[in-house]
Design a protein around this motif. Structure first.
Motif, PDB file in Angstrom:
ATOM      1  N   LEU A   1      -1.690  -0.743  -9.478  1.00 53.56           N
ATOM      2  CA  LEU A   1      -2.765  -1.277  -8.699  1.00 53.56           C
ATOM      3  C   LEU A   1      -3.672  -1.800  -9.899  1.00 53.56           C
ATOM      4  O   LEU A   1      -4.604  -2.614  -9.988  1.00 53.56           O
ATOM      5  CB  LEU A   1      -3.335  -0.410  -7.653  1.00 53.56           C
ATOM      6  CG  LEU A   1      -2.484  -0.568  -6.237  1.00 53.56           C
ATOM      7  CD1 LEU A   1      -3.338   0.264  -5.495  1.00 53.56           C
ATOM      8  CD2 LEU A   1      -2.082  -1.868  -5.724  1.00 53.56           C
TER       9      LEU A   1
ATOM     10  N   ALA B   1      -5.819   2.513  -1.011  1.00 57.74           N
ATOM     11  CA  ALA B   1      -4.507   2.957  -0.917  1.00 57.74           C
ATOM     12  C   ALA B   1      -4.352   4.054  -1.931  1.00 57.74           C
ATOM     13  O   ALA B   1      -3.268   4.967  -1.493  1.00 57.74           O
ATOM     14  CB  ALA B   1      -3.923   1.822  -1.770  1.00 57.74           C
ATOM     15  N   HIS B   2      -5.209   4.506  -2.622  1.00 55.79           N
ATOM     16  CA  HIS B   2      -5.214   5.640  -3.371  1.00 55.79           C
ATOM     17  C   HIS B   2      -5.798   6.940  -2.490  1.00 55.79           C
ATOM     18  O   HIS B   2      -5.728   8.001  -3.160  1.00 55.79           O
ATOM     19  CB  HIS B   2      -5.855   5.467  -4.908  1.00 55.79           C
ATOM     20  CG  HIS B   2      -4.817   4.902  -5.697  1.00 55.79           C
ATOM     21  ND1 HIS B   2      -4.542   3.412  -5.713  1.00 55.79           N
ATOM     22  CD2 HIS B   2      -4.043   5.521  -6.638  1.00 55.79           C
ATOM     23  CE1 HIS B   2      -4.021   3.098  -6.799  1.00 55.79           C
ATOM     24  NE2 HIS B   2      -3.561   4.170  -7.346  1.00 55.79           N
TER      25      HIS B   2
ATOM     26  N   CYS C   1      -7.357  -1.610  -3.058  1.00 57.95           N
ATOM     27  CA  CYS C   1      -6.764  -0.517  -4.010  1.00 57.95           C
ATOM     28  C   CYS C   1      -7.385   0.884  -4.035  1.00 57.95           C
ATOM     29  O   CYS C   1      -6.780   1.640  -4.344  1.00 57.95           O
ATOM     30  CB  CYS C   1      -7.243  -1.304  -5.438  1.00 57.95           C
ATOM     31  SG  CYS C   1      -6.235  -2.687  -5.813  1.00 57.95           S
TER      32      CYS C   1
ATOM     33  N   SER D   1       0.671  -1.235   0.045  1.00 60.08           N
ATOM     34  CA  SER D   1       0.061  -0.087   0.027  1.00 60.08           C
ATOM     35  C   SER D   1       0.787   1.119  -0.060  1.00 60.08           C
ATOM     36  O   SER D   1       0.223   2.247  -0.481  1.00 60.08           O
ATOM     37  CB  SER D   1      -0.990  -0.139   1.234  1.00 60.08           C
ATOM     38  OG  SER D   1      -0.097  -0.059   2.291  1.00 60.08           O
TER      39      SER D   1
ATOM     40  N   PHE E   1      -8.279   5.592  -7.969  1.00 58.65           N
ATOM     41  CA  PHE E   1      -8.103   4.269  -8.337  1.00 58.65           C
ATOM     42  C   PHE E   1      -9.161   4.007  -9.446  1.00 58.65           C
ATOM     43  O   PHE E   1      -8.874   3.615 -10.545  1.00 58.65           O
ATOM     44  CB  PHE E   1      -7.920   3.195  -7.334  1.00 58.65           C
ATOM     45  CG  PHE E   1      -8.112   1.948  -7.742  1.00 58.65           C
ATOM     46  CD1 PHE E   1      -7.180   1.237  -8.370  1.00 58.65           C
ATOM     47  CD2 PHE E   1      -9.281   1.123  -7.605  1.00 58.65           C
ATOM     48  CE1 PHE E   1      -7.031  -0.179  -8.843  1.00 58.65           C
ATOM     49  CE2 PHE E   1      -9.338  -0.265  -8.101  1.00 58.65           C
ATOM     50  CZ  PHE E   1      -8.429  -0.903  -8.699  1.00 58.65           C
TER      51      PHE E   1
ATOM     52  N   ARG F   1       1.608   1.931  -3.594  1.00 60.53           N
ATOM     53  CA  ARG F   1       0.393   1.767  -4.328  1.00 60.53           C
ATOM     54  C   ARG F   1       0.813   0.863  -5.469  1.00 60.53           C
ATOM     55  O   ARG F   1       0.738   1.147  -6.742  1.00 60.53           O
ATOM     56  CB  ARG F   1      -0.120   2.944  -4.976  1.00 60.53           C
ATOM     57  CG  ARG F   1      -0.444   3.853  -3.782  1.00 60.53           C
ATOM     58  CD  ARG F   1      -0.670   5.334  -4.303  1.00 60.53           C
ATOM     59  NE  ARG F   1      -1.257   6.327  -2.898  1.00 60.53           N
ATOM     60  CZ  ARG F   1      -1.464   7.701  -3.308  1.00 60.53           C
ATOM     61  NH1 ARG F   1      -1.434   8.039  -4.787  1.00 60.53           N
ATOM     62  NH2 ARG F   1      -1.901   8.226  -2.336  1.00 60.53           N
TER      63      ARG F   1
END
Length: 400
Positions: A213, A249-250, A246, A69, A269, A72
């Protein structure tokens, strides 16, 4: 021969580079990790063909990566998986390489051949060094001609216009690199090679393939050829876990962590995956375009065959303008940008013969959809993609 000579590509005849091109066609024959294996011709196959049946086998390799993470990305460390994902679709990039994971090949090459057989990164580095030296030599020659003209004016009173071309000024067709740039280092003697082979430590491949990702989820969800492990438990992540991870993480750290989960329709994402999935599904090879100040590059077959033909700039558009006002995210290019910025990006990409495309991704309104739709990839059906192609108008070149 200088590697910057424009006419050097045609001097080797029609078969120049044919061996390398054929080798690339063989190595990168499969556009995706999943491919169809045709069985050998047989009588049974002919009979099944008449009945509308087929013995074609779907070959689906299963690679493995670890979710990270912080960067990313997903890290693929197994060398076999790394080679497979790169050669079948050009997924990811080597963390110690420019694109293709070739760090180990470069180290082995330096040990065995003394740098005679260069990898793509080394060829590019050599070419850039030659171009830099050519510019320095040409600038020095022009300065010498100008100094000579000034000296003649001071001593004889004659005015001479310094020439920018001629025998004294090197050009791309006449300039040759110095031996230090064009010739590889002298090979060592057999005695030295034996000593080096016994004394040097064995090489360990410390490079890994780094997947974005978007690439990782495409491989896991659409092709089912990538298993992604949780870095904490080292267990395979389910599709729902990966989908949520995902998106999270963004998101920027300013969003409260107590939201469970802090999912939003304008997640970076989601917007980038819509673009990646759209063009990958149409057969394009999609790579990052930060080198040219854009978001993505589109290749017809891949970086080893031709340069990218199209440059994409992602422009998020809110279906409901109120969602943009209340959003905790400040998406890039979601607000109107200056014409000077657009002209700059278009000029940069026109110089490298790429067509600039503005890709507008419409973000669905919260008023008609609930956040529960973000729990699965089914929410992608509510996003839409529109494209606007831009080309520079050059009156002197476009009169026809």
């Amino acid at each position: 021969m200088s590697m910057i000579t424009p006419s050097s590509r045609s001097r080797g005849g029609p078969n120049k580079g044919g061996t390398r091109r054929n080798e690339n066609n063989r190595i990168y024959a499969n556009p995706l990790p999943v491919f169809f294996a045709e069985p050998p011709p047989s009588r049974i196959r002919s009979v099944l063909g008449l009945l509308g049946l087929s013995l074609t086998e779907v070959v689906n390799p299963h690679c493995e990566g670890v979710f990270d993470s912080t960067t990313r990305s997903v890290w693929v460390s197994n060398p076999k998986d790394t080679i497979l994902l790169w050669r079948r679709g050009f997924f990811g990039k080597g963390d110690l390489s420019r694109s293709e994971p070739s760090w180990l090949a470069r180290q082995i090459n330096n040990r065995r051949t003394g740098g005679k057989q260069m990898t793509s990164e080394e060829v590019t580095a050599k070419r850039r060094a030659e171009r830099k030296q050519f510019k320095l030599d040409r600038a020095a020659a022009i300065a010498a001609v100008a100094a000579e003209a000034e000296s003649i004016f001071e001593t004889e009173g004659r005015v001479i216009k310094p020439a920018l071309s001629g025998p004294a000024i090197p050009s791309a067709a006449t300039w040759r690199p110095a031996p230090s740039l064009s010739e590889p280092p002298a090979p060592s003697s057999p005695e030295d090679e034996e000593v080096d082979a016994t004394e040097l430590d064995p090489l360990v491949d410390v490079e890994h393939l780094q997947l974005t990702l978007q690439e990782a989820f495409f491989l896991s969800w659409n092709l089912d050829c990538l298993t992604i492990l949780d870095p904490h438990t080292n267990e395979a992540m389910s599709l729902k876990q990966l989908w949520t991870a995902c998106q999270v993480a963004h998101l920027p750290p300013t969003i409260p962590a107590n939201l469970n989960p802090p999912l939003q329709f304008d997640s970076p994402f989601l917007i980038n995956y819509v673009i990646y999935h759209h063009y990958r599904s149409l057969g394009w090879v999609v790579k990052g375009g930060i080198k040219f100040c854009i978001d993505y590059l589109l290749y017809k077959r891949g970086p080893v065959f031709t340069h990218a033909e199209f440059a994409l700039v992602v422009c998020p558009v809110y279906e409901d303008i109120e969602d943009q006002k209340t959003s905790s995210l400040d998406l890039q290019n979601s607000s109107p940008f200056a014409w000077s910025w657009l002209s700059t990006i278009n000029r940069v990409n026109s110089q490298v013969q790429k067509t600039l495309i503005l890709v507008y991704v419409t973000i669905p309104a919260r008023s008609r959809l609930s956040l529960e739709n973000l729990d699965s990839p089914a929410c992608l059906q509510h996003y839409s993609v529109r494209e606007v192609t831009l080309r520079r108008f050059i009156p002197a070149r476009m009169r026809d």
